[in-house]
Design a protein around this motif. Structure first.
Motif: not given
Length: 101
Positions: A10-22, A27-36
């Motif tokens: 259960y905790f591994m699934a939560i950690e995997n999800r949190d890792t994917k979100i991070m 990636q979104l932050a990097a894309q925002d920088q590129q767009l800026a």
């Protein structure tokens, strides 16, 4: 033991999800920088194009003024009795335009 294994899964699934979100947030932050950065480049290009357009407008205005001067000179030459061929040779205006003066 089995409860602990289930809990670990259960905790591994939560950690995997949190890792994917991070990772996605990074990636979104990097894309925002590129767009800026691209936006800044576009702004700079727009400024350059505006400056070039202004230069072209100034050149067009100068050319129009020079053309007016040439036409005035040709008109005065014609009024002074200079033949059309000579006026054409001096001003490079088309002969029919010199005749219309």
């Amino acid at each position: 033991r089995q409860d602990m294994n289930v809990e670990d899964e259960y905790f591994m699934a939560i950690e995997n999800r949190d890792t994917k979100i991070m990772m996605m947030e990074e990636q979104l932050a990097a894309q925002d920088q590129q767009l800026a950065a691209q936006n800044q480049q576009l702004v700079a290009q727009n400024q350059q194009l505006a400056a070039q357009n202004q230069q072209l407008a100034n050149k067009d205005q100068q050319l129009a003024h020079q053309q007016d001067i040439i036409l005035q000179s040709a008109r005065k030459m014609k009024e002074a009795g200079i033949d059309i061929a000579s006026i054409y040779a001096m001003t490079q205006l088309p002969a029919d335009e010199v005749e219309r003066l």
